[in-house]
Design a protein around this motif. Structure first.
Motif, PDB file in Angstrom:
ATOM      1  N   SER A   7     -39.617  29.635  28.209  1.00 16.08           N
ATOM      2  CA  SER A   7     -40.971  29.848  28.766  1.00 16.08           C
ATOM      3  C   SER A   7     -40.433  31.477  29.905  1.00 16.08           C
ATOM      4  O   SER A   7     -38.914  31.285  30.153  1.00 16.08           O
ATOM      5  CB  SER A   7     -41.127  28.799  30.190  1.00 16.08           C
ATOM      6  OG  SER A   7     -41.844  28.987  31.625  1.00 16.08           O
ATOM      7  N   ILE A   8     -40.924  31.670  30.507  1.00 17.15           N
ATOM      8  CA  ILE A   8     -41.106  32.499  31.800  1.00 17.15           C
ATOM      9  C   ILE A   8     -40.393  31.533  32.824  1.00 17.15           C
ATOM     10  O   ILE A   8     -40.891  30.189  32.482  1.00 17.15           O
ATOM     11  CB  ILE A   8     -42.345  33.568  32.216  1.00 17.15           C
ATOM     12  CG1 ILE A   8     -43.416  32.557  32.603  1.00 17.15           C
ATOM     13  CG2 ILE A   8     -42.923  33.987  31.152  1.00 17.15           C
ATOM     14  CD1 ILE A   8     -44.463  33.543  33.136  1.00 17.15           C
ATOM     15  N   PRO A   9     -39.879  32.545  34.315  1.00 13.28           N
ATOM     16  CA  PRO A   9     -39.639  31.157  35.219  1.00 13.28           C
ATOM     17  C   PRO A   9     -40.403  31.289  36.124  1.00 13.28           C
ATOM     18  O   PRO A   9     -41.313  32.634  36.539  1.00 13.28           O
ATOM     19  CB  PRO A   9     -38.100  32.955  36.258  1.00 13.28           C
ATOM     20  CG  PRO A   9     -39.027  33.808  35.310  1.00 13.28           C
ATOM     21  CD  PRO A   9     -39.821  33.699  34.175  1.00 13.28           C
ATOM     22  N   PHE A  14     -40.901  25.497  36.041  1.00 17.27           N
ATOM     23  CA  PHE A  14     -40.060  24.833  37.495  1.00 17.27           C
ATOM     24  C   PHE A  14     -40.145  22.779  37.300  1.00 17.27           C
ATOM     25  O   PHE A  14     -38.768  22.365  37.345  1.00 17.27           O
ATOM     26  CB  PHE A  14     -39.195  25.049  38.114  1.00 17.27           C
ATOM     27  CG  PHE A  14     -38.896  26.568  38.599  1.00 17.27           C
ATOM     28  CD1 PHE A  14     -37.696  26.787  36.647  1.00 17.27           C
ATOM     29  CD2 PHE A  14     -38.692  27.785  38.778  1.00 17.27           C
ATOM     30  CE1 PHE A  14     -37.603  28.046  36.801  1.00 17.27           C
ATOM     31  CE2 PHE A  14     -38.176  29.118  38.756  1.00 17.27           C
ATOM     32  CZ  PHE A  14     -37.544  29.244  37.908  1.00 17.27           C
ATOM     33  N   ARG A  15     -40.863  22.652  37.956  1.00 18.76           N
ATOM     34  CA  ARG A  15     -41.331  21.726  38.191  1.00 18.76           C
ATOM     35  C   ARG A  15     -41.361  20.327  37.298  1.00 18.76           C
ATOM     36  O   ARG A  15     -41.811  19.613  37.316  1.00 18.76           O
ATOM     37  CB  ARG A  15     -42.827  21.684  39.325  1.00 18.76           C
ATOM     38  CG  ARG A  15     -42.862  22.388  39.977  1.00 18.76           C
ATOM     39  CD  ARG A  15     -44.123  21.852  41.012  1.00 18.76           C
ATOM     40  NE  ARG A  15     -44.811  20.360  40.974  1.00 18.76           N
ATOM     41  CZ  ARG A  15     -46.215  20.428  41.427  1.00 18.76           C
ATOM     42  NH1 ARG A  15     -47.317  22.034  40.789  1.00 18.76           N
ATOM     43  NH2 ARG A  15     -46.621  19.874  41.352  1.00 18.76           N
ATOM     44  N   TRP A  29     -32.672  26.038  28.464  1.00 23.35           N
ATOM     45  CA  TRP A  29     -33.708  26.860  28.642  1.00 23.35           C
ATOM     46  C   TRP A  29     -34.067  28.658  28.569  1.00 23.35           C
ATOM     47  O   TRP A  29     -32.472  28.987  28.963  1.00 23.35           O
ATOM     48  CB  TRP A  29     -34.026  26.902  30.312  1.00 23.35           C
ATOM     49  CG  TRP A  29     -35.225  28.189  31.134  1.00 23.35           C
ATOM     50  CD1 TRP A  29     -36.586  28.550  29.932  1.00 23.35           C
ATOM     51  CD2 TRP A  29     -34.866  29.130  32.126  1.00 23.35           C
ATOM     52  NE1 TRP A  29     -37.238  29.175  30.598  1.00 23.35           N
ATOM     53  CE2 TRP A  29     -35.815  29.659  31.788  1.00 23.35           C
ATOM     54  CE3 TRP A  29     -33.961  28.994  32.740  1.00 23.35           C
ATOM     55  CZ2 TRP A  29     -36.512  30.678  32.558  1.00 23.35           C
ATOM     56  CZ3 TRP A  29     -34.244  30.292  34.091  1.00 23.35           C
ATOM     57  CH2 TRP A  29     -35.899  30.492  34.228  1.00 23.35           C
ATOM     58  N   PHE A  30     -34.201  28.508  27.484  1.00 19.83           N
ATOM     59  CA  PHE A  30     -33.936  30.012  27.394  1.00 19.83           C
ATOM     60  C   PHE A  30     -35.252  30.788  27.947  1.00 19.83           C
ATOM     61  O   PHE A  30     -36.902  30.694  26.904  1.00 19.83           O
ATOM     62  CB  PHE A  30     -34.376  30.109  25.794  1.00 19.83           C
ATOM     63  CG  PHE A  30     -34.528  31.522  24.902  1.00 19.83           C
ATOM     64  CD1 PHE A  30     -32.994  32.181  25.017  1.00 19.83           C
ATOM     65  CD2 PHE A  30     -35.770  32.170  25.009  1.00 19.83           C
ATOM     66  CE1 PHE A  30     -33.280  33.034  23.841  1.00 19.83           C
ATOM     67  CE2 PHE A  30     -35.464  34.209  24.235  1.00 19.83           C
ATOM     68  CZ  PHE A  30     -34.342  34.858  23.774  1.00 19.83           C
ATOM     69  N   ASP A  31     -35.119  31.858  29.007  1.00 17.30           N
ATOM     70  CA  ASP A  31     -36.446  32.598  29.403  1.00 17.30           C
ATOM     71  C   ASP A  31     -36.003  33.660  28.618  1.00 17.30           C
ATOM     72  O   ASP A  31     -35.265  34.518  28.231  1.00 17.30           O
ATOM     73  CB  ASP A  31     -34.977  33.463  30.467  1.00 17.30           C
ATOM     74  CG  ASP A  31     -35.678  34.177  31.801  1.00 17.30           C
ATOM     75  OD1 ASP A  31     -36.995  33.860  31.360  1.00 17.30           O
ATOM     76  OD2 ASP A  31     -35.454  34.894  31.798  1.00 17.30           O
ATOM     77  N   TYR A 104     -49.172  32.901  24.037  1.00 16.19           N
ATOM     78  CA  TYR A 104     -48.807  34.227  24.100  1.00 16.19           C
ATOM     79  C   TYR A 104     -47.518  34.809  25.072  1.00 16.19           C
ATOM     80  O   TYR A 104     -46.732  35.998  24.715  1.00 16.19           O
ATOM     81  CB  TYR A 104     -50.260  35.437  24.584  1.00 16.19           C
ATOM     82  CG  TYR A 104     -50.421  35.229  25.977  1.00 16.19           C
ATOM     83  CD1 TYR A 104     -50.093  35.733  27.171  1.00 16.19           C
ATOM     84  CD2 TYR A 104     -51.245  34.140  26.477  1.00 16.19           C
ATOM     85  CE1 TYR A 104     -50.390  35.685  28.124  1.00 16.19           C
ATOM     86  CE2 TYR A 104     -51.688  33.374  27.832  1.00 16.19           C
ATOM     87  CZ  TYR A 104     -50.807  34.765  29.202  1.00 16.19           C
ATOM     88  OH  TYR A 104     -51.073  34.803  30.414  1.00 16.19           O
ATOM     89  N   LEU A 105     -46.999  33.876  25.857  1.00 22.57           N
ATOM     90  CA  LEU A 105     -45.921  34.612  26.607  1.00 22.57           C
ATOM     91  C   LEU A 105     -44.381  33.671  25.501  1.00 22.57           C
ATOM     92  O   LEU A 105     -43.613  34.200  25.017  1.00 22.57           O
ATOM     93  CB  LEU A 105     -45.883  33.464  27.630  1.00 22.57           C
ATOM     94  CG  LEU A 105     -46.659  34.511  28.596  1.00 22.57           C
ATOM     95  CD1 LEU A 105     -46.722  33.467  29.766  1.00 22.57           C
ATOM     96  CD2 LEU A 105     -46.188  35.654  28.855  1.00 22.57           C
ATOM     97  N   SER A 106     -44.364  32.752  25.177  1.00 26.45           N
ATOM     98  CA  SER A 106     -43.343  31.355  25.065  1.00 26.45           C
ATOM     99  C   SER A 106     -43.395  31.366  23.003  1.00 26.45           C
ATOM    100  O   SER A 106     -42.537  30.630  22.924  1.00 26.45           O
ATOM    101  CB  SER A 106     -43.007  30.933  25.518  1.00 26.45           C
ATOM    102  OG  SER A 106     -43.074  31.187  26.570  1.00 26.45           O
TER     103      SER A 106
END
Length: 379
Positions: A7-9, A14-15, A29-31, A104-106
Motif C-alpha cells: 500500500s501507499i502510506p 494504517f487504520r 508492509w511493502f510501501d 492502480y497503486l498497489s
C-alpha cells in the motif's frame, strides 16, 4: 499467518492494518511508493520502506521543487525497479497471503511478480478505484489484467463488487467494510453534542478530480439570510476553494470559516458539533466522511455516484442524496428543505444512531475482518 500488505502510506491503510494488531498474525508492509520513512503507527509491523532511491544525493528535494523536468530525467536512472524490489521482499518474507490496497497503486505494479508465483492475493478497492478508473482506457486495461488474478476481494460498497465481477474477478468476495475499518465509538462519544444544541453546517472542502465543494459553495451563496443563525465550516479545502471564497460574496460572511487540511481527530470533533454535513463529489465509494457524519450524529447530504451512497442512505429518511453533483440549484434546495424540516432531522438522527452507528463500531468491524483473514488461512 504471514500477511504481506502492499500500500501507499495513508491513514486509511494504517487504520485497516491496526485491526490486525494483537491478532496473532505476522504482518509485513511493502510501501509501494518506496519513499516513506518508518511509520510509528505501524511499529509492530515489519516495514519495507525508503527503498526506492539508489542514491539520495544532496539537493535532491531542491531540484525536485525548482527543476522538476531535470529531476524526473535523473530519477529514471536513480530509482530501483518496483517489481524487482517487491519480488525480493516476497521471497524473503514468504507470506501466506499478499494484500494489496487499490489496483492502480498497489496491484498493477506487482502483477508480473504475482503472476509468476502461486501466491494467494487479496485486493481491497478504495473509493474511486474501480468506479472512476474503469472509464480511463489505460487504467481499465490494468483492471482487466489484475482482477482475474485476484483470489479475494474486500470492497467498501456493493457497487464495486458488481464492477469487479464485470471486469474479470471470479474469486472469493470477502465482504463490504469501511476502507479504514470501524470507529472507536467510545472515544468519540464526548465530541457529540445533543441535536438541539447543534448550529453548525459542515461542508467537505475537496475540489479537484472528484471533489465538488465549489458547487456546494455556489449553492449556499444564495442562502445567506436562511443560514445567518448557523456557523458554516468548510474543511479540507485546497487553494482553489480559498480563492473561490475570496472572489465571491462569501468572503464577507462572518459565520463562514474555511479550513485547509485538518487531522482526523479534529474532523470528528467538528462532526460532533454539526447539525448538517454536506459531501459532494463525482466519484467515490462509500465515503469515510459520510460514515463519520453518521456516527457523530450529523444529518448527511451526500452525492451518490454509481448509487454507492444509497446502499446506506435512504433519501428523505436518514439523509438526502444529491443526484447531480454539478447542480447547485438542487443542492440549495436540499439544504433549504432539511433546515425547514425538524422532524426529518430528528428522525434521521435517531435512525442513524440506533441502526447504523452500532454496526460501524471498530470492535464489531474488526471481529468480522479477522474472521475473513482466518477463513483464508484455512484454505
Amino acid at each position: 499467518m504471514k500477511i504481506l500488505m502492499v500500500s501507499i502510506p495513508t491513514l486509511h491503510f494504517f487504520r485497516w492494518a491496526d485491526q490486525l494488531k494483537y491478532a496473532g498474525h505476522e504482518v509485513f508492509w511493502f510501501d509501494i511508493t518506496g519513499m516513506s520513512a518508518p511509520v510509528e503507527k505501524l511499529n509492530w509491523v515489519e516495514q519495507k520502506v525508503n527503498w526506492k532511491l539508489k542514491y539520495n544525493y544532496p539537493g535532491r528535494i531542491f531540484l525536485k521543487k525548482r527543476f522538476p523536468k531535470v529531476y524526473n530525467f535523473i530519477q529514471k536512472f536513480n530509482e530501483k525497479n518496483t517489481a524487482s524490489e517487491f519480488e525480493n521482499y516476497l521471497n524473503k518474507v514468504k507470506p501466506d497471503v499478499v494484500h494489496s490496497f487499490a489496483i492502480y497503486l498497489s496491484c498493477a505494479p506487482i502483477l508480473e511478480v504475482m503472476t509468476k508465483y502461486n501466491q494467494k492475493w487479496i485486493y481491497s478497492s478504495w473509493g474511486s478505484d474501480l468506479y472512476y478508473f474503469q472509464n480511463k482506457s489505460q487504467y481499465l486495461n490494468d483492471i482487466k489484467r489484475v482482477l482475474p488474478r485476484i483470489n479475494y476481494l474486500f470492497t467498501d460498497c456493493n457497487r464495486d463488487y458488481i464492477i469487479a465481477k464485470k471486469h474479470g474477478f471470479s474469486g472469493d468476495f470477502l465482504g463490504v467494510f469501511p476502507g479504514g475499518g470501524g470507529f472507536n465509538l467510545q472515544h468519540v462519544k464526548s465530541f457529540c453534542l445533543p441535536i438541539e444544541k447543534r448550529k453548525t453546517i459542515l461542508i467537505k472542502g475537496f475540489q479537484g478530480r472528484s471533489g465538488r465543494a465549489i458547487t456546494v459553495l455556489k449553492a449556499i451563496n444564495n442562502l445567506q439570510k436562511q443560514l445567518q443563525a448557523y456557523k458554516i465550516i468548510v474543511f479540507g479545502a485546497p487553494n482553489e476553494v480559498f480563492q473561490f471564497v475570496q472572489n465571491s460574496a462569501l468572503k464577507d460572511w462572518e459565520n463562514l470559516e474555511v479550513l485547509g487540511r485538518i487531522n482526523h481527530e479534529k474532523v470528528l470533533e467538528i462532526m460532533g458539533e454539526a447539525l448538517v454535513y454536506v459531501g459532494n463529489s463525482n466519484s467515490d465509494g462509500m465515503p469515510n466522511t459520510l460514515l463519520e457524519a453518521i456516527i457523530m450524529g450529523a444529518f448527511p447530504i451526500q452525492s451518490n455516484p454509481g448509487n454507492a451512497t444509497s446502499e446506506l442512505i435512504t433519501h428523505n429518511k436518514n439523509g438526502l442524496l444529491i443526484n447531480n453533483c454539478e447542480n447547485e440549484v438542487e443542492i440549495e434546495a436540499l439544504i433549504t428543505s432539511v433546515l425547514r424540516n425538524t422532524d426529518l432531522l430528528e428522525e434521521a438522527y435517531q435512525f442513524n444512531q440506533n441502526n447504523l452507528k452500532p454496526n460501524l463500531d471498530r470492535e464489531v468491524i474488526k471481529r468480522k475482518v479477522l474472521e475473513k483473514y482466518a477463513s483464508i488461512g484455512k484454505q
